[in-house]
Design a protein around this motif. Sequence first.
Motif, mmCIF file in Angstrom:
data_model
loop_
_atom_site.group_PDB
_atom_site.id
_atom_site.type_symbol
_atom_site.label_atom_id
_atom_site.label_comp_id
_atom_site.label_asym_id
_atom_site.label_seq_id
_atom_site.Cartn_x
_atom_site.Cartn_y
_atom_site.Cartn_z
ATOM 1 N N LYS A 1 0.866 -1.174 0.000
ATOM 2 C CA LYS A 1 0.000 0.000 0.000
ATOM 3 C C LYS A 1 0.912 1.235 0.000
ATOM 4 N N VAL A 2 0.692 2.111 -0.976
ATOM 5 C CA VAL A 2 1.584 3.252 -1.152
ATOM 6 C C VAL A 2 0.795 4.554 -1.043
ATOM 7 N N GLY A 3 1.180 5.389 -0.087
ATOM 8 C CA GLY A 3 0.532 6.684 0.092
ATOM 9 C C GLY A 3 1.032 7.675 -0.945
ATOM 10 N N THR A 4 0.101 8.247 -1.706
ATOM 11 C CA THR A 4 0.469 9.193 -2.763
ATOM 12 C C THR A 4 -0.355 10.466 -2.636
ATOM 13 N N LEU A 5 0.075 11.489 -3.363
ATOM 14 C CA LEU A 5 -0.650 12.749 -3.427
ATOM 15 C C LEU A 5 -0.970 13.068 -4.887
ATOM 16 N N PRO A 6 -2.112 13.709 -5.156
ATOM 17 C CA PRO A 6 -2.449 14.077 -6.531
ATOM 18 C C PRO A 6 -1.703 15.340 -6.969
ATOM 19 N N ILE A 7 -0.382 15.202 -7.085
ATOM 20 C CA ILE A 7 0.474 16.322 -7.450
ATOM 21 C C ILE A 7 1.431 15.900 -8.563
ATOM 22 N N VAL A 8 2.031 16.885 -9.210
ATOM 23 C CA VAL A 8 2.930 16.631 -10.337
ATOM 24 C C VAL A 8 4.102 15.753 -9.916
ATOM 25 N N ASP A 9 4.561 15.930 -8.700
ATOM 26 C CA ASP A 9 5.711 15.190 -8.193
ATOM 27 C C ASP A 9 5.568 13.678 -8.358
ATOM 28 N N ASP A 10 4.326 13.179 -8.221
ATOM 29 C CA ASP A 10 4.096 11.733 -8.186
ATOM 30 C C ASP A 10 3.887 11.100 -9.562
ATOM 31 N N ALA A 11 4.142 11.839 -10.619
ATOM 32 C CA ALA A 11 3.923 11.324 -11.976
ATOM 33 C C ALA A 11 4.633 9.991 -12.241
ATOM 34 N N PRO A 12 5.904 9.812 -11.852
ATOM 35 C CA PRO A 12 6.562 8.531 -12.124
ATOM 36 C C PRO A 12 5.861 7.333 -11.489
ATOM 37 N N PHE A 13 5.290 7.526 -10.300
ATOM 38 C CA PHE A 13 4.581 6.421 -9.651
ATOM 39 C C PHE A 13 3.432 5.942 -10.532
ATOM 40 N N PRO B 1 -2.404 2.346 -4.677
ATOM 41 C CA PRO B 1 -2.218 3.728 -4.225
ATOM 42 C C PRO B 1 -3.269 4.124 -3.200
ATOM 43 N N MET B 2 -2.838 4.800 -2.164
ATOM 44 C CA MET B 2 -3.728 5.298 -1.114
ATOM 45 C C MET B 2 -3.569 6.818 -1.082
ATOM 46 N N THR B 3 -4.611 7.546 -1.462
ATOM 47 C CA THR B 3 -4.508 9.002 -1.551
ATOM 48 C C THR B 3 -4.389 9.628 -0.171
ATOM 49 N N LEU B 4 -3.394 10.477 0.005
ATOM 50 C CA LEU B 4 -3.145 11.167 1.264
ATOM 51 C C LEU B 4 -3.664 12.599 1.196
ATOM 52 N N ALA B 5 -4.004 13.159 2.345
ATOM 53 C CA ALA B 5 -4.404 14.560 2.398
ATOM 54 C C ALA B 5 -3.179 15.460 2.301
ATOM 55 N N ASN B 6 -2.065 15.007 2.860
ATOM 56 C CA ASN B 6 -0.808 15.760 2.833
ATOM 57 C C ASN B 6 0.324 14.822 3.237
ATOM 58 N N GLY B 7 1.559 15.329 3.146
ATOM 59 C CA GLY B 7 2.714 14.507 3.468
ATOM 60 C C GLY B 7 2.782 14.088 4.924
ATOM 61 N N GLU B 8 2.267 14.946 5.814
ATOM 62 C CA GLU B 8 2.281 14.606 7.225
ATOM 63 C C GLU B 8 1.444 13.366 7.498
ATOM 64 N N GLU B 9 0.327 13.235 6.778
ATOM 65 C CA GLU B 9 -0.522 12.060 6.959
ATOM 66 C C GLU B 9 0.219 10.791 6.549
ATOM 67 N N GLY B 10 1.071 10.909 5.530
ATOM 68 C CA GLY B 10 1.834 9.753 5.083
ATOM 69 C C GLY B 10 2.725 9.202 6.185
ATOM 70 N N ILE B 11 3.380 10.101 6.903
ATOM 71 C CA ILE B 11 4.267 9.677 7.988
ATOM 72 C C ILE B 11 3.461 9.039 9.112
ATOM 73 N N THR B 12 2.312 9.628 9.419
ATOM 74 C CA THR B 12 1.437 9.066 10.453
ATOM 75 C C THR B 12 0.968 7.668 10.081
ATOM 76 N N ARG B 13 0.602 7.478 8.811
ATOM 77 C CA ARG B 13 0.096 6.172 8.372
ATOM 78 C C ARG B 13 1.221 5.143 8.259
ATOM 79 N N LEU B 14 2.428 5.592 8.037
ATOM 80 C CA LEU B 14 3.568 4.667 8.081
ATOM 81 C C LEU B 14 3.747 4.135 9.490
#
Length: 326
Positions: free
Chosen positions: A43-55, A73-86
């Motif tokens: 399960k990979v936390g991602t954001l709907p941003i240009v940065d994540d295009a390669p994924f 892919p698991m859509t995140l609200a922000n990068g901080e949420e990604g760390i919390t979910r890790l």
Amino acid sequence: MGIRRWACAAFGIAIAASVISGCGGGSDDTEKSANGLEKTELKVGTLPIVDDAPFYLALKNGYFKAEGLKVTPMTLANGEEGITRLQSGGVDVAWSSYPNAIMATDSGKVQLRIVVDGYTATKHLFPVLAMPKSKIKKPADLAGKKVSVNGLKGLGPLLLSSALKTAGVDPKSVHMVATPFPQMPAQLQSGAIDAAWITEPFVTQASQKLGATEIIDTATGPADGLPIAGFVASGAGAKKYPKALAAFQRAMAKAQALATNRAQVEQILPTYIKTITPQVASTITIGSYPTSLNKARLQRVPDLMQEFGLIQNHLDMQTMLLSQSQ
């Protein structure tokens, strides 16, 4: 005797069923015996941003599947949420800006490993914009003004402070206010903020729709070509699933290389960022996508963070890098 024979037969059936179940039902054991990976579903936390295009290119082109991985892919609200979910085990890998990941590590509350170096800043990718009729025309005019950033700690304050200092403006003279990127153009137009530290696709949208103009480019000087963000895993996950993460790295390396072709990025963006049209994708500023983990390059981030007080101690980035598998 009939009862004994029945019991023995039932016992034998149970053993057989157990053996069959062991061969086909235990996911981790099955996955490991099948392809050498500790697990095949990530399960990979991602954001709907240009940065994540390669994924998303990796998903589209079957690069994960070729490595024996099923990636969700698991859509995140922000990068901080990604760390919390890790930390909670909700995701195995998550997208995070480097300042957020570094601050979390520096706090001592979590151990993180950078799995993929995802995105690098380029000129005009993180400008400060103001409305065309604003009295703000140059960096010095930002003193005493409200400037939006997407968070009061992290990449925004870091790049803005660095650019202001380079331009001879005291970063402390600027009042930074936290505003989500999608809300910045509207707040700029309404006058709720005086200027916005912003990124794509909102830069292009604000420029085209509002006539917003660039006051200062924050991806220059000390931040020129600065690593921005990447995919991270928890320290525990890195120890438990090294082969699975190595497979993820290999798939992403192919996708990062493919993303050096701008046409590939333009085509994939509208498929996962619903606010981007093909026309916008063809005009926005796009950063670069590294294909390897480079300690010297990444070390620039914590060094710059320490300079501006985002972390107090020196951090050796080697301690956060997950070795790449060939």
